[in-house]
Design an enzyme around this catalytic site. Sequence first.
Site, mmCIF file in Angstrom:
data_model
loop_
_atom_site.group_PDB
_atom_site.id
_atom_site.type_symbol
_atom_site.label_atom_id
_atom_site.label_comp_id
_atom_site.label_asym_id
_atom_site.label_seq_id
_atom_site.Cartn_x
_atom_site.Cartn_y
_atom_site.Cartn_z
ATOM 1 N N GLU A 95 0.818 -1.202 0.000
ATOM 2 C CA GLU A 95 0.000 0.000 0.000
ATOM 3 C C GLU A 95 0.859 1.262 0.000
ATOM 4 O O GLU A 95 1.919 1.315 0.616
ATOM 5 C CB GLU A 95 -0.926 -0.002 1.217
ATOM 6 C CG GLU A 95 -1.935 -1.137 1.121
ATOM 7 C CD GLU A 95 -2.962 -1.137 2.230
ATOM 8 O OE1 GLU A 95 -4.111 -1.486 1.927
ATOM 9 O OE2 GLU A 95 -2.644 -0.800 3.370
ATOM 10 N N CYS A 108 3.293 8.565 1.258
ATOM 11 C CA CYS A 108 3.820 7.649 2.266
ATOM 12 C C CYS A 108 4.107 6.310 1.594
ATOM 13 O O CYS A 108 3.211 5.659 1.071
ATOM 14 C CB CYS A 108 2.797 7.500 3.394
ATOM 15 S SG CYS A 108 3.330 6.375 4.683
ATOM 16 N N CYS A 115 6.500 -6.656 7.885
ATOM 17 C CA CYS A 115 7.586 -6.115 8.701
ATOM 18 C C CYS A 115 8.036 -7.187 9.680
ATOM 19 O O CYS A 115 7.241 -8.002 10.127
ATOM 20 C CB CYS A 115 7.079 -4.891 9.471
ATOM 21 S SG CYS A 115 8.398 -3.938 10.267
ATOM 22 N N CYS A 119 6.191 -4.550 16.322
ATOM 23 C CA CYS A 119 5.808 -3.575 17.346
ATOM 24 C C CYS A 119 4.359 -3.861 17.748
ATOM 25 O O CYS A 119 3.511 -4.113 16.893
ATOM 26 C CB CYS A 119 5.939 -2.149 16.804
ATOM 27 S SG CYS A 119 7.633 -1.752 16.327
ATOM 28 N N CYS A 122 1.193 -1.966 16.102
ATOM 29 C CA CYS A 122 1.191 -1.694 14.661
ATOM 30 C C CYS A 122 0.558 -2.835 13.877
ATOM 31 O O CYS A 122 0.921 -4.002 14.054
ATOM 32 C CB CYS A 122 2.621 -1.462 14.164
ATOM 33 S SG CYS A 122 2.702 -1.141 12.386
ATOM 34 N N SER A 222 10.832 6.362 15.513
ATOM 35 C CA SER A 222 9.652 5.907 16.238
ATOM 36 C C SER A 222 10.056 5.562 17.660
ATOM 37 O O SER A 222 10.528 4.464 17.925
ATOM 38 C CB SER A 222 9.058 4.679 15.533
ATOM 39 O OG SER A 222 8.560 5.061 14.271
ATOM 40 N N LEU A 223 9.863 6.516 18.554
ATOM 41 C CA LEU A 223 10.354 6.328 19.929
ATOM 42 C C LEU A 223 9.276 5.673 20.806
ATOM 43 O O LEU A 223 9.489 4.606 21.371
ATOM 44 C CB LEU A 223 10.796 7.680 20.489
ATOM 45 C CG LEU A 223 11.605 7.632 21.781
ATOM 46 C CD1 LEU A 223 12.882 6.825 21.624
ATOM 47 C CD2 LEU A 223 11.931 9.049 22.260
ATOM 48 N N ASN A 299 -4.132 4.622 16.125
ATOM 49 C CA ASN A 299 -5.180 4.200 15.198
ATOM 50 C C ASN A 299 -5.474 2.724 15.416
ATOM 51 O O ASN A 299 -4.592 1.899 15.215
ATOM 52 C CB ASN A 299 -4.740 4.427 13.752
ATOM 53 C CG ASN A 299 -4.582 5.893 13.454
ATOM 54 O OD1 ASN A 299 -5.483 6.692 13.693
ATOM 55 N ND2 ASN A 299 -3.415 6.288 12.977
ATOM 56 N N CYS A 342 -1.668 5.988 9.935
ATOM 57 C CA CYS A 342 -0.437 5.388 10.467
ATOM 58 C C CYS A 342 -0.746 4.067 11.148
ATOM 59 O O CYS A 342 -1.633 3.979 11.981
ATOM 60 C CB CYS A 342 0.186 6.281 11.538
ATOM 61 S SG CYS A 342 0.622 7.901 11.009
HETATM 62 N N1 SAH Z 1 9.369 0.868 10.619
HETATM 63 C C1 SAH Z 1 9.433 2.302 10.485
HETATM 64 C C2 SAH Z 1 8.525 2.787 9.404
HETATM 65 C C3 SAH Z 1 7.051 2.644 9.724
HETATM 66 S S1 SAH Z 1 6.522 4.204 10.119
HETATM 67 C C4 SAH Z 1 9.189 2.943 11.819
HETATM 68 O O1 SAH Z 1 8.901 2.218 12.770
HETATM 69 O O2 SAH Z 1 9.347 4.139 11.951
HETATM 70 C C5 SAH Z 1 4.967 4.041 10.699
HETATM 71 C C6 SAH Z 1 4.714 5.034 11.827
HETATM 72 O O3 SAH Z 1 3.377 4.815 12.315
HETATM 73 C C7 SAH Z 1 5.639 4.764 12.987
HETATM 74 O O4 SAH Z 1 5.949 5.896 13.721
HETATM 75 C C8 SAH Z 1 4.780 3.819 13.778
HETATM 76 O O5 SAH Z 1 5.255 3.675 15.052
HETATM 77 C C9 SAH Z 1 3.431 4.483 13.671
HETATM 78 N N2 SAH Z 1 2.336 3.564 13.975
HETATM 79 C C10 SAH Z 1 2.352 2.228 13.856
HETATM 80 N N3 SAH Z 1 1.184 1.694 14.238
HETATM 81 C C11 SAH Z 1 0.397 2.725 14.599
HETATM 82 C C12 SAH Z 1 -0.952 2.806 15.042
HETATM 83 N N4 SAH Z 1 -1.713 1.719 15.190
HETATM 84 N N5 SAH Z 1 -1.444 4.025 15.296
HETATM 85 C C13 SAH Z 1 -0.693 5.132 15.116
HETATM 86 N N6 SAH Z 1 0.579 5.110 14.685
HETATM 87 C C14 SAH Z 1 1.127 3.916 14.433
#
Ligand code: SAH
Length: 366
Positions: A95, A108, A115, A119, A122, A222-223, A299, A342
């Site tokens: 996507e 994006c 992946c 996490c 996600c 992504s902290l 989300n 996201c």
């Molecule tokens: N692997 C990379 C690229 C993915 S970025 C990374 O971790 O940065 C996707 C962004 O969306 C990241 O900041 C991730 O933490 C955030 N994200 C993932 N799941 C989410 C969710 N359910 N709601 C809001 N943000 C989310």
Amino acid sequence: MSAAEKTNLLNLDRAAMQEFFVGIGEKPFRATQVIQWIHQYGVDDFEAMTNLGKELRARLREAAEIRVPEIIQDQIAADGTRKWLLRLDDGNAIETVFIPEEERGTLCVSSQVGCTLNCSFCSTGHQGFNRSLAVAEIIAQLLVANRALGRDPRGDRIITNVVLMGMGEPLLNFDNVLPAMRLMLDDYAYGLSRRRVTLSTAGVVPMLERLREECPVSLAVSLHAPNDALRDQLVPLNKKYPIRELLEACRRYCADSPRSRVTFEYVMLEGVNDSIEHAHELARILGDVPSKVNLIPFNPFPQTQYRRSSKPAIDRFRDVLVAAGLTTITRKTRGDDIDAACGQLAGRVQDRTRRRERLALRTGRA
Ligand code: SAH
């Protein structure tokens, strides 16, 4: 020569394209011409490349191809966010999302099918993992979106920014992400400035050094947690590269260019990482890193145990950071009615990790 042996020119950045042309006994400047045709004019038929002689066009037809993934779904959300599902050659699908705003249009882009990082909050992680994307499959997302969006009547760019924030971890596919980013920055391809290309990572520390040396684009990290105990749970990669090492790498990343700052992404999960104490702790650890903070309201997706923090909780959290002197923005949720927000990108992953099956067994849900 069979189709399988043809070179897909979408895989080549300018240096690789020059090598290709020299390899077939042509002048290197052909590379800029062909890159322009492909990426600026969206042409995938050699016959239409009128500044290449007839003979050269015939040779290219023999030796090369421009294979663009097919759009299998094209959805537009109520707020104008647009999401494309692209079919890859092996049956997987990825996507890509376009987010229009007043002053810019952001694409994006995904870097992997699924992946590996898992996490906990996600949706992509829950889908499992199949493979990394080829250069062609990464840059084609830009090509396809550009074509679908058409031209701005005033001739302005429609896609002004690219964020590698879709499916996957870009720093675990760096060898393919790098040429794709070089095309994004190439004046004969997409011509975006380094500031307008952002790579987002969960924190693959050793690769940050390579990114800094080879292609220092804007960096987002992504902290999501201000201490290792909590981050270990949310971003399992933290066990390998803990916060102290990650922030040290971020400081180094900014050291060369005094004006650059790292964007720290922080997903707001109710009752998990959203207390005032967490905010103070976050302000403390970011104190000496040139940073901006992006708060992302969580989300939801099927099978998640998390809930989004309330608006007042997010505002309180932000106020603590702002009072501590940190530039903090709460990211607007965009495109959630078409699962384009996201963390909601799922594509169609032929999971090889069997993570989905294991999760279903554990939760008793199919
Ligand atoms: N692997 C990379 C690229 C993915 S970025 C990374 O971790 O940065 C996707 C962004 O969306 C990241 O900041 C991730 O933490 C955030 N994200 C993932 N799941 C989410 C969710 N359910 N709601 C809001 N943000 C989310």
